[in-house]
Design an enzyme around this catalytic site. Structure first.
Site, PDB file in Angstrom:
ATOM      1  N   GLU A 120      32.934  29.071  42.794  1.00 25.46           N
ATOM      2  CA  GLU A 120      34.102  29.572  42.150  1.00 25.46           C
ATOM      3  C   GLU A 120      33.986  28.954  40.673  1.00 25.46           C
ATOM      4  O   GLU A 120      34.722  29.056  39.592  1.00 25.46           O
ATOM      5  CB  GLU A 120      35.368  29.446  42.173  1.00 25.46           C
ATOM      6  CG  GLU A 120      35.486  30.698  43.622  1.00 25.46           C
ATOM      7  CD  GLU A 120      35.775  31.631  42.989  1.00 25.46           C
ATOM      8  OE1 GLU A 120      34.854  32.700  42.678  1.00 25.46           O
ATOM      9  OE2 GLU A 120      36.665  32.403  42.509  1.00 25.46           O
ATOM     10  N   THR A 168      39.782  37.196  33.519  1.00 18.48           N
ATOM     11  CA  THR A 168      41.037  36.677  34.059  1.00 18.48           C
ATOM     12  C   THR A 168      41.329  35.326  33.513  1.00 18.48           C
ATOM     13  O   THR A 168      42.936  34.983  33.539  1.00 18.48           O
ATOM     14  CB  THR A 168      40.232  35.301  35.462  1.00 18.48           C
ATOM     15  OG1 THR A 168      39.681  36.666  36.365  1.00 18.48           O
ATOM     16  CG2 THR A 168      41.168  34.531  36.021  1.00 18.48           C
TER      17      THR A 168
HETATM   18  N1  HSE Z   1      44.696  32.646  41.324  1.00 14.45           N
HETATM   19  C1  HSE Z   1      43.903  33.233  40.579  1.00 14.45           C
HETATM   20  C2  HSE Z   1      44.354  33.636  39.388  1.00 14.45           C
HETATM   21  C3  HSE Z   1      42.588  34.151  41.304  1.00 14.45           C
HETATM   22  O1  HSE Z   1      45.821  34.658  39.528  1.00 14.45           O
HETATM   23  O2  HSE Z   1      44.301  33.149  38.344  1.00 14.45           O
HETATM   24  C4  HSE Z   1      41.765  35.222  40.638  1.00 14.45           C
HETATM   25  O3  HSE Z   1      40.695  33.821  40.020  1.00 14.45           O
END
Ligand code: HSE
Length: 293
Positions: A120, A168
């Site tokens: 990841e 993201t």
């Molecule tokens: N926890 C992460 C976020 C999940 O919300 O950015 C997505 O990679």
């Protein structure tokens, strides 16, 4: 050769930013592996044209390197990339479970969570475990630096995916750097309520526990139609709805399996009113990665 199916996941669940994760019954990635001299990756399925086949740039390839397990890896994407449903994590989770078995590495599922999180890191820049943990272990997971806690849970769910692009990176950029003590207290209350709800399979508690006033409102602004879709979901019977992962997907918790159809229709109609195409999965809390021989 062996095949592993690893499910989509919904991270954060509102009150558990970078900590909570939930496995979904559908969709899922299916990964086939066979031993090879060096690792190669072949992609097919939903959005596969956007995913690099270079093993150093692909979550599954990084996992193969971490496990010292070179393989021909064929990834059939069921989880669309950049959807908020843990697409890269599903491939990393499936590859970790598959290659551990193929090469008889003997890692526990908990150890594989950390290995898949390294995969990841290639995509997100940080080794988050909040998607890979539920994809490998199933159910509801609480991922912290000191380990992962897993709870089996059973809930009817709708995951709605608007046809929008939210990276993201952008979704992390809008997260406030500081929070007020009032917001900390509220978030702790919600996170505890949600966890109790998961332990009791109680959709009302889980729905209340999704409420969160720091990260979610900031991210909601990036999702055209979000307010309308979550309001429509609640009016159609959902106990709560929130951003799935970094978005743009939206997760709704339903009281009963029969409520899912009208919740899904209401969310799709709300996005449509805002000129946004979407698709919805009527699903449940899912199991972790499963091996097929
Ligand atoms: N926890 C992460 C976020 C999940 O919300 O950015 C997505 O990679």
């Amino acid at each position: 050769m062996l095949t592993v199916r690893a499910p989509a996941t919904s991270a954060n669940l509102g009150s558990g930013f970078d900590v909570f994760g939930l496995a979904l019954g559908a969709p899922a990635d299916v990964v086939r592996v066979e031993r090879a001299e060096e690792t190669t990756i072949e992609m097919s399925g939903a959005g596969s044209q956007y995913i690099p086949e270079d093993p150093t740039q692909n979550t599954a390839g990084v996992v193969a390197a971490e496990l010292d397990a070179p393989a021909r890896i064929c990834i059939d994407k069921g989880v669309r990339p950049a959807s908020g449903l843990g697409s890269s994590a599903a491939s990393a989770a499936a590859a970790a479970v598959a290659l551990n078995e193929l090469y008889d590495r003997g890692h526990s599922r908990e150890e594989l969570v950390h290995i898949a999180a390294e995969g990841e890191a290639v995509v997100s820049g940080a080794a988050h475990a909040d998607n890979v943990a539920p994809s490998i272990l199933g159910g509801f997971t609480i991922a912290r630096d000191d380990g992962v806690t897993q709870i089996d849970a059973s809930l009817p769910l709708v995951a709605c995916l608007p046809d929008l692009v939210v990276s993201t990176r952008d979704a992390r950029r809008v997260v406030p750097e500081t929070v007020s003590m009032d917001d900390v207290v509220d978030t702790v209350g919600s996170a505890a309520t949600l966890t109790a709800g998961m332990c009791r399979d109680d959709p009302a508690l889980v729905g209340r526990g999704l409420e969160e006033a720091v990260v979610t409102p900031a991210r909601a602004k990036l999702i055209t139609g979000y307010e309308a879709a979550t309001t429509a979901a609640r009016e159609a019977g959902a106990t709560g709805a929130t951003v799935s992962g970094a978005g743009p997907g939206v997760l709704a918790v339903c009281r009963s399996p029969d409520d899912r159809r009208q919740v899904a229709s209401a969310m799709l109609a709300a996005f449509d009113d805002h000129g946004v195409d979407a698709r919805a999965y009527q699903t449940v809390v899912g199991e972790g990665a499963r091996i097929y021989r």
